[in-house]
Design an enzyme around this catalytic site. Structure first.
Site, short mmCIF file in Angstrom:
data_model
loop_
_atom_site.label_atom_id
_atom_site.label_comp_id
_atom_site.label_asym_id
_atom_site.label_seq_id
_atom_site.Cartn_x
_atom_site.Cartn_y
_atom_site.Cartn_z
N ASP A 86 22.78 30.17 8.07
CA ASP A 86 22.90 31.43 7.33
C ASP A 86 21.98 32.45 8.00
O ASP A 86 20.76 32.34 7.91
CB ASP A 86 22.49 31.20 5.87
CG ASP A 86 22.75 32.42 4.99
OD1 ASP A 86 23.18 33.46 5.51
OD2 ASP A 86 22.51 32.31 3.76
N ASP A 133 25.75 39.69 5.93
CA ASP A 133 25.24 38.42 5.40
C ASP A 133 26.40 37.44 5.46
O ASP A 133 27.38 37.57 4.73
CB ASP A 133 24.76 38.62 3.96
CG ASP A 133 24.07 37.39 3.38
OD1 ASP A 133 23.95 36.39 4.11
OD2 ASP A 133 23.64 37.45 2.22
N HIS A 162 26.35 38.40 -4.12
CA HIS A 162 25.56 39.57 -4.55
C HIS A 162 26.03 40.82 -3.85
O HIS A 162 26.65 40.77 -2.78
CB HIS A 162 24.07 39.33 -4.23
CG HIS A 162 23.84 38.84 -2.82
ND1 HIS A 162 23.66 39.68 -1.75
CD2 HIS A 162 23.80 37.58 -2.31
CE1 HIS A 162 23.50 38.96 -0.64
NE2 HIS A 162 23.59 37.68 -0.95
N HIS A 190 19.80 42.04 -1.71
CA HIS A 190 20.29 41.84 -3.08
C HIS A 190 20.09 43.16 -3.82
O HIS A 190 18.97 43.49 -4.20
CB HIS A 190 19.52 40.72 -3.79
CG HIS A 190 19.76 39.36 -3.21
ND1 HIS A 190 20.54 38.40 -3.83
CD2 HIS A 190 19.33 38.78 -2.08
CE1 HIS A 190 20.57 37.30 -3.10
NE2 HIS A 190 19.84 37.51 -2.02
N GLU A 216 29.69 34.45 -1.45
CA GLU A 216 29.25 33.14 -0.95
C GLU A 216 29.39 32.09 -2.04
O GLU A 216 29.18 32.37 -3.21
CB GLU A 216 27.81 33.20 -0.44
CG GLU A 216 26.77 33.60 -1.48
CD GLU A 216 25.36 33.66 -0.88
OE1 GLU A 216 25.03 32.80 -0.04
OE2 GLU A 216 24.60 34.56 -1.26
N GLU A 223 30.15 31.91 3.58
CA GLU A 223 29.86 33.26 3.07
C GLU A 223 30.43 34.32 4.00
O GLU A 223 30.43 34.16 5.22
CB GLU A 223 28.34 33.43 2.96
CG GLU A 223 27.88 34.80 2.52
CD GLU A 223 26.36 34.90 2.42
OE1 GLU A 223 25.88 35.79 1.71
OE2 GLU A 223 25.66 34.09 3.06
#
Length: 490
Positions: free
Chosen positions: A263, A274, A343, A351, A376, A471
């Site tokens: 990640d 992300d 998020h 976030h 994700e 994700e």
């Protein structure tokens, strides 16, 4: 006197014919002496011959016209010779054109190749080293997967958004922002493709992370807070689901039977990508990875403008729990990890307030036009819930923190380093080491105690369980939903 001039002209014509014959004879002689000469040399000889013969003809014709206004024989001869010369030149040009057309690998081919080089994009090296902004100097970066928004609850299609002039204008107004996301996404795609080519059992987790991050810095063309890494590389293993990256001296080695979640994030001007995937070497985990990948794609499919976040979570849970996986003779139902979420993403804020659950019963808040989300999902063979465990490595400055008085000089210094290099983006202890900081743990603890910096320790399910993650980052554009981080791999 007139007779003398006519004799002079006749002599000049004879002398010119002799010179032409000599020239032609020399050219023929050269060709006979070297019949196997390359075509390029023969063409040069013909051009040389043309340059020698053309000028005297024009000069002689002009002189003849000046000297003899009514010399019909001289004028006709000159015109005839000029026409013959013109015919010869035209013929040679046609031959040159045919040779160029037939010889595709020679001059014409070379010209075509040169044109392609000028118009086309640079190719990436292996290993990747050319920054994405140099691969696409026009700034026209590859788009992600563009999808129509899902129909509303009453069945109305959202296809009108793709043709609405108003929505197109709004889309174009934010083109600079979308372009930043796409540049960061292209860097992410190329880095993860590179990582998949060399990651293998027996490598230390530090080596894996540093090699990945070095490549990512090159491709994103790291430049302070304008471009760089958005957060530390997560490489959580097995029952550890998230927020693990090795600290200095960590001896952990990747093994054949491990399930490793990679990640990592990139950003341009704070526009964060992300995106995560799971690496395994043993095929017994394939069903677990399939379940989580399917759940993530389902969440992406159902996400959209005016969609309730709780509805996305419910569809994700339904898909993930439909899978079972057999590992070492034991069958497990794949469970979504209920206290891990997707998020919303803000500028320099990973976030930014909204959470996308992966189980039913979440918030009824709706997604809105212009937002970016990380969709994700995490699947587990354990309890389906995580807790803080192991040594902390991830930290991030509190986005909403105001002025807080700091007494310790070393804590003040460390905060200045964090503000200059990371601002409100996440960082890890390895990155502080890389900047030359040392003996900073007490200062870091002080900043955490004051609420200026938030620690994010590893999140783990029960020992002996296995967790997987997939994700993507999506953009809720006025016209389309763009899965900007989508690639050929997942």
């Amino acid at each position: 006197m007139r007779h003398f001039i006519s004799q002079s002209l006749i002599m000049a014509e004879l002398q010119r014919d002799v010179e032409l014959q000599l020239l032609n004879g020399n050219d023929l002689k050269e060709e006979r002496e070297d019949p196997d000469a390359p075509e390029s040399i023969k063409k040069k000889r013909r051009k040389k011959k043309r340059s020698k013969t053309t000028a005297p003809v024009c000069d002689f014709a002009a002189g003849a016209n000046e000297a003899e206004g009514d010399g019909e024989a001289g004028g006709v001869g000159d015109v005839t010779k000029q026409l013959e010369q013109q015919t010869l030149e035209d013929k040679e040009r046609e031959e040159d054109g045919e040779e160029d057309g037939d010889d595709g690998e020679n001059s014409a081919g070379k010209k075509k190749k040169k044109k392609k080089k000028k118009k086309g994009l640079k190719g990436q090296t292996d290993p990747p080293s050319i920054p994405i902004c140099e691969l696409y100097p026009s700034g026209d970066f590859p788009k992600g997967e563009e999808c129509e928004y899902p129909p509303s609850k009453d069945g109305r299609s959202a296809a009108w958004r793709t043709t609405s002039e108003e929505k197109r204008a709004l889309d174009m107004a934010n083109e600079e922002m979308w372009s930043d996301f796409r540049e960061a996404a292209e860097a992410h795609r190329q880095v993860r493709s590179y990582v998949r080519s060399w990651i293998k059992p027996g490598m230390t987790m530090i080596d894996i992370c540093e090699k990945l991050e070095d490549c990512s810095r090159r491709l994103i063309k790291e430049n302070g807070l304008k471009a760089g890494l958005a957060f530390p590389t997560g490489c959580s293993i097995n029952h550890c689901a998230a927020h693990y990256t090795p600290n200095a001296g960590d001896p952990t080695v990747l093994r054949y039977d491990d399930v490793c979640k990679i990640d990592f994030g990139t950003h341009i001007n704070g526009r964060i990508i992300d995106c995560a995937f799971t690496v395994t070497f043993n095929p017994k985990y394939d069903r677990l990875l399939e379940a989580v990948r399917d759940a993530t794609n389902t969440g992406i499919k159902f996400a959209g403008i005016d969609v309730r976040l709780c509805d996305v979570g419910e569809t994700i849970q339904e898909v993930m729990e439909s899978y079972e996986v057999e590992i070492d003779g034991k069958t497990y139902q794949v469970k979504p990890i209920r206290n891990l979420n997707g998020h919303s993403i803000g500028q320099y804020r990973i976030h930014s307030g909204k959470t996308v659950p992966i189980v039913k019963g979440g918030e009824a808040t709706r997604m809105e036009e212009g937002e970016a989300y990380a969709i994700e999902t995490f699947g587990s063979t354990g309890r389906g819930a995580v807790h803080d465990d192991m040594e902390c490595s991830h930290y991030m400055k509190n986005f909403n923190v105001g002025h807080v008085p700091i007494r310790l000089p070393r804590a003040k210094h460390l905060l200045n380093v964090i503000n200059e290099n990371f601002c409100t983006l996440a960082f890890c202890r390895r990155w502080l080491d890389r900047l030359g900081e040392s003996k900073y743990l007490m200062a870091l603890k002080n900043l955490c105690d004051l609420g200026i910096i938030d620690p994010y320790p590893p999140l783990c399910d029960i020992k002996g369980s296995y967790t997987a993650q997939y994700e993507h980052t999506i953009l809720l554009r006025p016209t389309y939903k763009e899965v900007v981080s989508r690639g050929d791999d997942y």
